[in-house]
Design a protein around this motif. Sequence first.
Motif, PDB file in Angstrom:
ATOM      1  N   ALA A 176      77.238   7.615  20.700  1.00 51.73           N
ATOM      2  CA  ALA A 176      76.227   6.753  21.322  1.00 51.73           C
ATOM      3  C   ALA A 176      74.839   7.388  21.331  1.00 51.73           C
ATOM      4  O   ALA A 176      73.924   6.846  21.943  1.00 51.73           O
ATOM      5  N   SER A 245      73.111  -2.126  22.549  1.00 47.46           N
ATOM      6  CA  SER A 245      74.562  -1.937  22.564  1.00 47.46           C
ATOM      7  C   SER A 245      75.180  -3.285  22.888  1.00 47.46           C
ATOM      8  O   SER A 245      74.711  -3.970  23.806  1.00 47.46           O
ATOM      9  N   ASP A 288      69.061   4.884  22.230  1.00 40.17           N
ATOM     10  CA  ASP A 288      70.474   4.690  21.889  1.00 40.17           C
ATOM     11  C   ASP A 288      71.379   5.050  23.078  1.00 40.17           C
ATOM     12  O   ASP A 288      72.212   4.246  23.517  1.00 40.17           O
ATOM     13  N   ALA A 289      71.183   6.249  23.613  1.00 37.75           N
ATOM     14  CA  ALA A 289      72.051   6.714  24.708  1.00 37.75           C
ATOM     15  C   ALA A 289      71.807   5.905  25.987  1.00 37.75           C
ATOM     16  O   ALA A 289      72.761   5.551  26.697  1.00 37.75           O
ATOM     17  N   THR A 292      73.579   2.521  25.922  1.00 34.85           N
ATOM     18  CA  THR A 292      75.014   2.629  26.214  1.00 34.85           C
ATOM     19  C   THR A 292      75.228   2.786  27.723  1.00 34.85           C
ATOM     20  O   THR A 292      76.084   2.129  28.322  1.00 34.85           O
TER      21      THR A 292
HETATM   22 MG    MG Z   1      73.861   3.613  22.152  1.00 38.26          MG
END
Ligand code: MG
Length: 337
Positions: A176, A245, A288-289, A292
Motif C-alpha cells: 500500500a 484505494s 498511497d499509504a 489505504t
Molecule cells: Mg494505497
Amino acid sequence: MKKLRIHIKLTLLISVTILFFLFASCSLRPIVQSRHMLGTEVTITIHDFNGPMQGRDVLLAIDAAYEEIRRIELMASQKELYKMNNLSGVSSYLISDELIELIYHAYDVSYETYGAFTPDIGPLVSLWKIGKPEERVPQNWEIQNALEVISVTQIQFLDNGSSFLIPQGARIELGAIAKGYAVDRACEILEDAGVTAGMVWAGGDLRVIGNKNNGKPWRIVIRHPRKHNEFIEILNIWSGAVATSGDYERVFEENGHKYHHIFDPNTGFPSDASISSTVIADNCMDADAYATAMFVLGPEGGVNLANELSVAAMVIAEDDGELLIEENEKFTRLKEK
Ligand code: MG
Ligand code: AMP
C-alpha cells in the motif's frame, strides 16, 4: 531545375520544422506509453520537455523510469523483502538502505494513521491471498493466529547492517506504499532528464510533473466506485499526487459475499468501513499509504485524519446501496466547478 531545387529545399525546411516541433516541444501531441507493472497498467505521459532534450532522449527517459519502477517492484516484493520475510524468527538478512528507509517511512505512516495502515499486515495478506489463484476465506483460528503475530511483530536493525524480523511468521507488507514510492521515483527520473510536464499513472495512483497546456491545471478523473466507466468527481490539481484505494480493485466472491484486499488490522477481515478513498498529497508514497489508512478508518475517521495531516481527501462508504460521501474543505476546493 532551379525551381525544383528551391522546391526540394522548401520541402526539407518544412519537414525539419515539423520534426523540430514534434520533438523539441511536444506540447502539440503528448508522448504516451503503457506497460504492465506493479500489478496494473502503468502509463507515462509526457507533455513537454526542456530545450536541449530531443525526442529520443524522452524515450530513453521513459525507459529509465519504467526500469526504476520494475526495480522497486522487485525490491519491495519478490527480492529483498521476500527473503527477509521468509527468514522471520529464524535469522537476520541484509537488506538495502533504500528498503530500510521505505520500511521506516511505512512505520511513520502507521504511527500517523493510528495503525490503520500498518506494514505488519503481511501475515493477513499471505493468508487470504487475495488476487491470487489460491484466494480463500481463512478459518477463524487462522485469522486469530495472524493477528497474534501482527501484534508482536518487530523489526530489529542490527549493528552489522542486517535486519531481523520477529517472530516467526511475521511479514512486512509494503503493497500500500511501494506503488506510490515507485511513481515518485519515476517522476524524479523524468524530471532529472528534462521533462517539464507529464504524468505517471499506476492504476489508482498518479503524480504530475509541472503544468500542462501553458499553466492550466491537470484534470484528474476519480472513478465511480460502483459504476464502471463512470466518474464520481473531476479534480483540478496543479501539482502533487492523487491516490485512490477501492474495494473493487482486487476482489473475490464466496457464498454470495465479496472479499477485497484492504484489511482492517483490528478484525483481520477486509475492511467494511468504506468502498473507496481518495487522497491528494505532495508525494505519491504518502498519498498511497494515507488512502489505504483512510479506507480502513471510514468516511468520518478518514476525513478527520486528512484534516490532521493537512491533505485533501474524500472517503466513500455504502449503506443499503446509497453512497455516503465525506470530503474535507481542501478536497472541495480542488473539485472542478
Ligand atoms: Mg494505497
Ligand atoms: P492499496 O490498493 O494502495 O489500498 O493497497 C492495498 C494493498 O496493501 C493490499 O493488497 C495489501 O497488500 C496491503 N494492505 C492491505 N491492508 C492494509 C493495511 N491495513 N495496511 C497496510 N497495508 C495493507
